[in-house]
Enzyme design. Structure first.
Site, PDB file in Angstrom:
ATOM      1  N   SER A 133      36.708  41.785  34.958  1.00  0.00           N
ATOM      2  CA  SER A 133      36.286  42.024  36.335  1.00  0.00           C
ATOM      3  C   SER A 133      37.531  42.241  37.187  1.00  0.00           C
ATOM      4  O   SER A 133      38.400  41.372  37.241  1.00  0.00           O
ATOM      5  CB  SER A 133      35.485  40.812  36.819  1.00  0.00           C
ATOM      6  OG  SER A 133      35.122  40.952  38.167  1.00  0.00           O
ATOM      7  N   LYS A 159      35.066  46.373  34.945  1.00  0.00           N
ATOM      8  CA  LYS A 159      34.140  46.230  36.077  1.00  0.00           C
ATOM      9  C   LYS A 159      34.954  46.232  37.360  1.00  0.00           C
ATOM     10  O   LYS A 159      35.870  45.420  37.510  1.00  0.00           O
ATOM     11  CB  LYS A 159      33.353  44.935  35.914  1.00  0.00           C
ATOM     12  CG  LYS A 159      32.756  44.339  37.175  1.00  0.00           C
ATOM     13  CD  LYS A 159      31.782  43.220  36.830  1.00  0.00           C
ATOM     14  CE  LYS A 159      31.833  42.074  37.830  1.00  0.00           C
ATOM     15  NZ  LYS A 159      30.951  40.949  37.437  1.00  0.00           N
ATOM     16  N   LEU A 160      34.620  47.153  38.256  1.00  0.00           N
ATOM     17  CA  LEU A 160      35.313  47.232  39.531  1.00  0.00           C
ATOM     18  C   LEU A 160      34.471  46.573  40.610  1.00  0.00           C
ATOM     19  O   LEU A 160      33.289  46.881  40.762  1.00  0.00           O
ATOM     20  CB  LEU A 160      35.552  48.693  39.941  1.00  0.00           C
ATOM     21  CG  LEU A 160      36.341  49.582  38.975  1.00  0.00           C
ATOM     22  CD1 LEU A 160      36.482  50.984  39.576  1.00  0.00           C
ATOM     23  CD2 LEU A 160      37.708  48.988  38.668  1.00  0.00           C
ATOM     24  N   LYS A 161      35.086  45.690  41.379  1.00  0.00           N
ATOM     25  CA  LYS A 161      34.411  45.135  42.550  1.00  0.00           C
ATOM     26  C   LYS A 161      34.394  46.210  43.627  1.00  0.00           C
ATOM     27  O   LYS A 161      35.412  46.885  43.841  1.00  0.00           O
ATOM     28  CB  LYS A 161      35.161  43.897  43.043  1.00  0.00           C
ATOM     29  CG  LYS A 161      35.060  42.705  42.097  1.00  0.00           C
ATOM     30  CD  LYS A 161      33.647  42.134  42.111  1.00  0.00           C
ATOM     31  CE  LYS A 161      33.579  40.808  41.370  1.00  0.00           C
ATOM     32  NZ  LYS A 161      32.237  40.225  41.387  1.00  0.00           N
ATOM     33  N   ASP A 187      30.443  46.174  40.743  1.00  0.00           N
ATOM     34  CA  ASP A 187      29.757  44.965  41.228  1.00  0.00           C
ATOM     35  C   ASP A 187      29.934  44.875  42.739  1.00  0.00           C
ATOM     36  O   ASP A 187      31.057  44.754  43.225  1.00  0.00           O
ATOM     37  CB  ASP A 187      30.348  43.718  40.548  1.00  0.00           C
ATOM     38  CG  ASP A 187      29.591  42.440  40.897  1.00  0.00           C
ATOM     39  OD1 ASP A 187      28.623  42.503  41.682  1.00  0.00           O
ATOM     40  OD2 ASP A 187      29.973  41.374  40.362  1.00  0.00           O
ATOM     41  N   ASN A 189      28.313  42.559  44.754  1.00  0.00           N
ATOM     42  CA  ASN A 189      28.066  41.213  45.290  1.00  0.00           C
ATOM     43  C   ASN A 189      27.253  41.257  46.596  1.00  0.00           C
ATOM     44  O   ASN A 189      27.636  40.668  47.611  1.00  0.00           O
ATOM     45  CB  ASN A 189      29.377  40.442  45.492  1.00  0.00           C
ATOM     46  CG  ASN A 189      29.982  39.987  44.176  1.00  0.00           C
ATOM     47  OD1 ASN A 189      31.039  40.470  43.768  1.00  0.00           O
ATOM     48  ND2 ASN A 189      29.306  39.081  43.483  1.00  0.00           N
ATOM     49  N   GLU A 212      25.990  46.363  39.690  1.00  0.00           N
ATOM     50  CA  GLU A 212      25.582  44.960  39.723  1.00  0.00           C
ATOM     51  C   GLU A 212      25.317  44.536  41.171  1.00  0.00           C
ATOM     52  O   GLU A 212      26.155  44.768  42.055  1.00  0.00           O
ATOM     53  CB  GLU A 212      26.722  44.134  39.105  1.00  0.00           C
ATOM     54  CG  GLU A 212      26.428  42.664  38.913  1.00  0.00           C
ATOM     55  CD  GLU A 212      27.609  41.944  38.224  1.00  0.00           C
ATOM     56  OE1 GLU A 212      28.468  42.625  37.615  1.00  0.00           O
ATOM     57  OE2 GLU A 212      27.668  40.709  38.314  1.00  0.00           O
ATOM     58  N   ASP A 237      22.594  39.949  39.410  1.00  0.00           N
ATOM     59  CA  ASP A 237      23.395  38.738  39.195  1.00  0.00           C
ATOM     60  C   ASP A 237      22.823  37.669  40.130  1.00  0.00           C
ATOM     61  O   ASP A 237      21.926  36.887  39.758  1.00  0.00           O
ATOM     62  CB  ASP A 237      24.876  39.075  39.487  1.00  0.00           C
ATOM     63  CG  ASP A 237      25.817  37.872  39.504  1.00  0.00           C
ATOM     64  OD1 ASP A 237      25.344  36.724  39.443  1.00  0.00           O
ATOM     65  OD2 ASP A 237      27.049  38.061  39.600  1.00  0.00           O
ATOM     66  N   LYS A 261      24.587  34.111  34.040  1.00  0.00           N
ATOM     67  CA  LYS A 261      25.634  33.099  34.236  1.00  0.00           C
ATOM     68  C   LYS A 261      24.943  31.754  34.120  1.00  0.00           C
ATOM     69  O   LYS A 261      24.092  31.414  34.954  1.00  0.00           O
ATOM     70  CB  LYS A 261      26.252  33.221  35.630  1.00  0.00           C
ATOM     71  CG  LYS A 261      27.083  34.469  35.855  1.00  0.00           C
ATOM     72  CD  LYS A 261      27.644  34.489  37.260  1.00  0.00           C
ATOM     73  CE  LYS A 261      28.403  35.777  37.516  1.00  0.00           C
ATOM     74  NZ  LYS A 261      28.767  35.903  38.951  1.00  0.00           N
ATOM     75  N   GLY A 289      30.753  35.706  34.485  1.00  0.00           N
ATOM     76  CA  GLY A 289      31.769  34.658  34.549  1.00  0.00           C
ATOM     77  C   GLY A 289      31.949  34.175  35.968  1.00  0.00           C
ATOM     78  O   GLY A 289      31.496  34.821  36.921  1.00  0.00           O
TER      79      GLY A 289
HETATM   80  O1  OSB Z   1      29.825  38.520  40.894  1.00  0.00           O
HETATM   81  O2  OSB Z   1      30.297  38.382  38.844  1.00  0.00           O
HETATM   82  C1  OSB Z   1      30.514  38.049  40.001  1.00  0.00           C
HETATM   83  C2  OSB Z   1      33.547  35.770  40.103  1.00  0.00           C
HETATM   84  C3  OSB Z   1      33.127  34.821  41.007  1.00  0.00           C
HETATM   85  C4  OSB Z   1      31.909  34.950  41.604  1.00  0.00           C
HETATM   86  C5  OSB Z   1      31.080  36.033  41.294  1.00  0.00           C
HETATM   87  C6  OSB Z   1      31.483  36.976  40.365  1.00  0.00           C
HETATM   88  C7  OSB Z   1      32.765  36.858  39.787  1.00  0.00           C
HETATM   89  C8  OSB Z   1      33.330  37.862  38.882  1.00  0.00           C
HETATM   90  C9  OSB Z   1      34.398  37.408  37.924  1.00  0.00           C
HETATM   91  O3  OSB Z   1      33.015  39.021  38.886  1.00  0.00           O
HETATM   92  C10 OSB Z   1      33.868  37.099  36.586  1.00  0.00           C
HETATM   93  C11 OSB Z   1      34.902  36.434  35.704  1.00  0.00           C
HETATM   94  O4  OSB Z   1      35.787  37.134  35.222  1.00  0.00           O
HETATM   95  O5  OSB Z   1      34.851  35.206  35.503  1.00  0.00           O
HETATM   96 MG    MG Z   2      28.409  39.757  39.985  1.00  0.00          MG
END
Ligand code: OSB
Ligand code: MG
Length: 366
Positions: A133, A159-161, A187, A189, A212, A237, A261, A289
């Site tokens: 990520s 995976k790009l935020k 992702d 969020n 995501e 997620d 998760k 994660g």
């Molecule tokens: O949205 O998946 C997510 C980390 C913290 C909270 C939410 C997310 C994440 C990650 C990192 O994307 C995942 C990891 O490498 O542990």
């Molecule tokens: Mg996520």
């Protein structure tokens, strides 16, 4: 298992670089560790709640409080991992706190019986492919150099935020530089609304594995509407906190993929139920994660070895986040991590490291 006491330990783990998402920036992971003591064995778990309630309503101080004040008093004297979930059902929410307690009991139980997490959960592989990520970067050149580093390390999926104002261009830049063969996903969020549908459809040109959580946590209906308007598959997620939520999302057509998760859904037993449900419905799952230390990572890698986990997870190596992990580090081999085989989690905290990163401990006699 007869639980004689529980230790709540807080550790501060500096990150190798800041991790920026649409909901905030982390520089240190403030982790609550739970150690359950029984006459036969001890069990460890990591609570995935973050410092502030920005990813979900839970936060680490709140998780410690609900464990000491409500969860531990609700446990029967003799309990196994299945009994933990049952005993905690009358208490609403707080799934990350519940997951930590249940996982620590499960670890103690499995260490006592000599069975590994992977074997207990039903793992069918001895290693799992790993994705990474990638946080939001200041500049595109910086992003490209970070992605290049991860590809060189062997990660099989990127995976790009993303967030509004930082979405199409980073994806385009990564595609142009590294080609169409790289497994790529994004992702958000929960940073968009249904009003962004036209903008998000521009991502359809880039052959992404999935997007995501584009919309808000409780937007199952809106995700179903969005799914009809995008070619990019939607993965949920934040929206999926239980097998019941997964069933609702599948019925509504809100997603075709689920990020599992264990902390978010209340533990590994519920995570396995979601896996089973999704598998029966042809919905792909992968293991998410929460910037776990080696303790949480060990159990995630075991879960990711179940047969329905058909996409690479955010199960990266320890050094993705930490220069020094609290266990022996998880290291990629050919883009994979080995599933631990020892009893329980199959990893131990290293006493010296643990001591060094500990900020507080609390012993609770049960
Ligand atoms: O949205 O998946 C997510 C980390 C913290 C909270 C939410 C997310 C994440 C990650 C990192 O994307 C995942 C990891 O490498 O542990
Ligand atoms: Mg996520």
């Amino acid at each position: 298992m007869k639980i004689t006491g529980v230790e709540l330990r807080r550790i501060a783990m500096p990150l190798v670089s800041p991790f920026r998402t649409s909901f905030g920036t982390e520089t240190t992971r403030d982790v609550l560790l739970v150690r359950v003591v029984t006459p036969d064995a001890e069990g460890w778990a990591e609570c995935v709640a973050m410092s502030e309630p920005r990813y979900s309503p839970e936060y680490v101080d709140g998780a410690a409080e609900v464990i000491r004040r409500f969860l531990l008093p609700a446990l029967p004297v003799n309990v196994d991992a299945y009994g933990v979930g049952h005993a905690l059902e009358p208490i609403k929410g707080h799934r990350m706190a519940k997951a930590a307690l249940e996982t620590a009991v499960l670890d103690a139980q499995l260490r006592a019986s000599g069975e590994s997490f992977g074997r207990f959960l039903g793992a069918t592989r001895d290693r799992v492919p790993c994705g990474v990520s990638v946080g939001i970067m200041e500049t595109i050149p910086q992003l490209l150099s970070v992605v290049e580093g991860y590809l060189d390390e062997g990660y099989v999926r990127i995976k790009l935020k993303i967030e509004p104002g930082h979405d199409i261009e980073p994806v385009r830049a990564v595609r142009e530089r590294f080609g169409d063969d790289v497994l790529l996903q994004v992702d958000a969020n929960a940073a968009y609304t249904l009003a962004d549908v036209q903008h998000l459809s521009r991502l359809d040109d880039f052959g992404l594995l999935l997007i995501e959580q584009p919309l808000a946590n409780d937007d199952l209906v809106q995700h179903a509407q969005l799914a009809k308007r995008l070619r990019t598959p939607i993965c949920l997620d934040e929206s999926i906190e239980s097998a019941a939520h997964a069933a609702a999302a599948i019925s509504l057509g809100s997603c075709s993929i689920v990020n599992i998760k264990p902390g978010r859904v209340g533990g590994y037993l519920e995570a396995r139920r979601i896996h089973d449900l999704c598998r029966a419905h042809g919905i792909a799952v992968w293991c998410g994660g929460m910037l776990e230390t080696g303790l949480g990572r060990a159990a995630n890698v075991a879960l990711a070895a179940l047969p329905g986990f058909t996409l690479p997870g955010d199960t990266s190596g320890s050094r993705r986040y930490f220069a020094t992990d609290v266990t022996a580090p998880f290291e990629l081999e050919g883009g994979h991590l080995a599933v631990p085989t020892g009893p329980g989690l199959g990893v131990e905290p290293l006493p010296d490291v643990l001591e060094e990163v500990t900020t507080s401990t609390e012993w609770i006699t049960v």
